[in-house]
Design an enzyme around this catalytic site. Sequence first.
Site, PDB file in Angstrom:
ATOM      1  CG  ASP A 264      30.591   2.612  19.470  1.00  0.00           C
ATOM      2  OD1 ASP A 264      31.609   2.136  18.932  1.00  0.00           O
ATOM      3  OD2 ASP A 264      29.624   1.920  19.836  1.00  0.00           O
TER       4      ASP A 264
ATOM      5  NE  ARG B 105      30.992  -3.072  29.345  1.00  0.00           N
ATOM      6  CZ  ARG B 105      29.984  -2.428  29.882  1.00  0.00           C
ATOM      7  NH1 ARG B 105      29.932  -2.280  31.195  1.00  0.00           N
ATOM      8  NH2 ARG B 105      29.050  -1.892  29.154  1.00  0.00           N
TER       9      ARG B 105
HETATM   10  C1  PRP Z   1      34.369   0.874  27.730  1.00  0.00           C
HETATM   11  C2  PRP Z   1      35.134   1.886  28.537  1.00  0.00           C
HETATM   12  C3  PRP Z   1      35.789   1.042  29.588  1.00  0.00           C
HETATM   13  C4  PRP Z   1      34.761  -0.041  29.814  1.00  0.00           C
HETATM   14  C5  PRP Z   1      34.045   0.268  31.095  1.00  0.00           C
HETATM   15  O1  PRP Z   1      35.190   0.226  26.851  1.00  0.00           O
HETATM   16  O2  PRP Z   1      36.028   2.640  27.776  1.00  0.00           O
HETATM   17  O3  PRP Z   1      37.030   0.486  29.194  1.00  0.00           O
HETATM   18  O4  PRP Z   1      33.841   0.014  28.728  1.00  0.00           O
HETATM   19  O5  PRP Z   1      33.191  -0.765  31.429  1.00  0.00           O
HETATM   20  P1  PRP Z   1      33.433  -1.680  32.702  1.00  0.00           P
HETATM   21  O6  PRP Z   1      33.775  -0.755  33.832  1.00  0.00           O
HETATM   22  O7  PRP Z   1      32.097  -2.345  32.889  1.00  0.00           O
HETATM   23  O8  PRP Z   1      34.522  -2.655  32.389  1.00  0.00           O
HETATM   24  P2  PRP Z   1      34.626  -0.846  25.791  1.00  0.00           P
HETATM   25  O9  PRP Z   1      34.668  -2.216  26.386  1.00  0.00           O
HETATM   26  O10 PRP Z   1      33.305  -0.374  25.276  1.00  0.00           O
HETATM   27  O11 PRP Z   1      35.721  -0.849  24.663  1.00  0.00           O
HETATM   28  P3  PRP Z   1      36.172   0.342  23.679  1.00  0.00           P
HETATM   29  O12 PRP Z   1      36.835   1.403  24.520  1.00  0.00           O
HETATM   30  O13 PRP Z   1      37.133  -0.358  22.795  1.00  0.00           O
HETATM   31  O14 PRP Z   1      34.975   0.848  22.957  1.00  0.00           O
HETATM   32  N1  URA Z   2      31.325   1.706  28.516  1.00  0.00           N
HETATM   33  C1  URA Z   2      30.903   2.847  27.916  1.00  0.00           C
HETATM   34  O1  URA Z   2      31.520   3.297  26.932  1.00  0.00           O
HETATM   35  N2  URA Z   2      29.846   3.475  28.421  1.00  0.00           N
HETATM   36  C2  URA Z   2      29.161   3.024  29.490  1.00  0.00           C
HETATM   37  O2  URA Z   2      28.190   3.667  29.912  1.00  0.00           O
HETATM   38  C3  URA Z   2      29.596   1.832  30.096  1.00  0.00           C
HETATM   39  C4  URA Z   2      30.681   1.196  29.585  1.00  0.00           C
END
Ligand code: PRP
Ligand code: URA
Length: 209
Positions: free
Chosen positions: A203, A104
């Site tokens: 994270d 995201r």
């Molecule tokens: C997080 C989570 C989802 C997304 C949710 O991923 O695992 O995929 O955010 O947010 P949204 O509903 O607003 O799209 P992130 O983008 O942080 O990537 P990561 O899993 O690689 O840390």
């Molecule tokens: N992605 C995350 O990992 N946590 C949140 O709360 C929203 C998006």
Amino acid sequence: MANVNIIDHPLIQHKLTLVRNKSTGSKEFRELVEELSLLMGYEVTRDFALEEVEIETPIGATVEKVIAGKKVAIVPILRAGLGMVDGMLKLIPAAKVGHIGLYRDPDTLEPVEYYCKLPMDVEERNLIVVDPMLATGGSASAAITFLKKRGVKSIKLVCLVAAPEGIERMQKDHPDVDIFVAAVDERLNEFGYIVPGLGDAGDRLFGTK
Ligand code: PRP
Ligand code: URA
């Protein structure tokens, strides 16, 4: 309208509280996310078709039931979705696993795709898309749009924590996809994080912050 299933079994609520707690470290966080996925998987697979087979017990012949119907693929949305794969595989060990890489964008909150590898016969399978967080719903919606373009017909989405905004987005974009969550929280904050949520799932799983 998509069916929203809140799976609030006491074990799930207990483990989710531990996962939410900021003092839970990565090792325990990973273990809990795996356990939660397995427990949720039990409900997610409740409507799986059965067929009858003839077997012999040590005592005699009988007709009993085994899982039938289409095969399954589990599709984690990278990165954080990876944490939910092993729990699901414990229940459905023969499932194939596809990966969709989305992150995201922190400024626009729009999903950016960077990886995709799916089983060859993905369109013939029942898909279980896993991602711990359904926040704005942008990532899940984009992943599912992509899967539908690949010809997939049967998709369930499994998340640990959802915001009302994410559920609304999914219901608008993909009313045919059933959603399974352990909790629907209050709202999103100004940075798009779920409140109270559990923080940044990727994270916390991988210890990158
Ligand atoms: C997080 C989570 C989802 C997304 C949710 O991923 O695992 O995929 O955010 O947010 P949204 O509903 O607003 O799209 P992130 O983008 O942080 O990537 P990561 O899993 O690689 O840390
Ligand atoms: N992605 C995350 O990992 N946590 C949140 O709360 C929203 C998006």
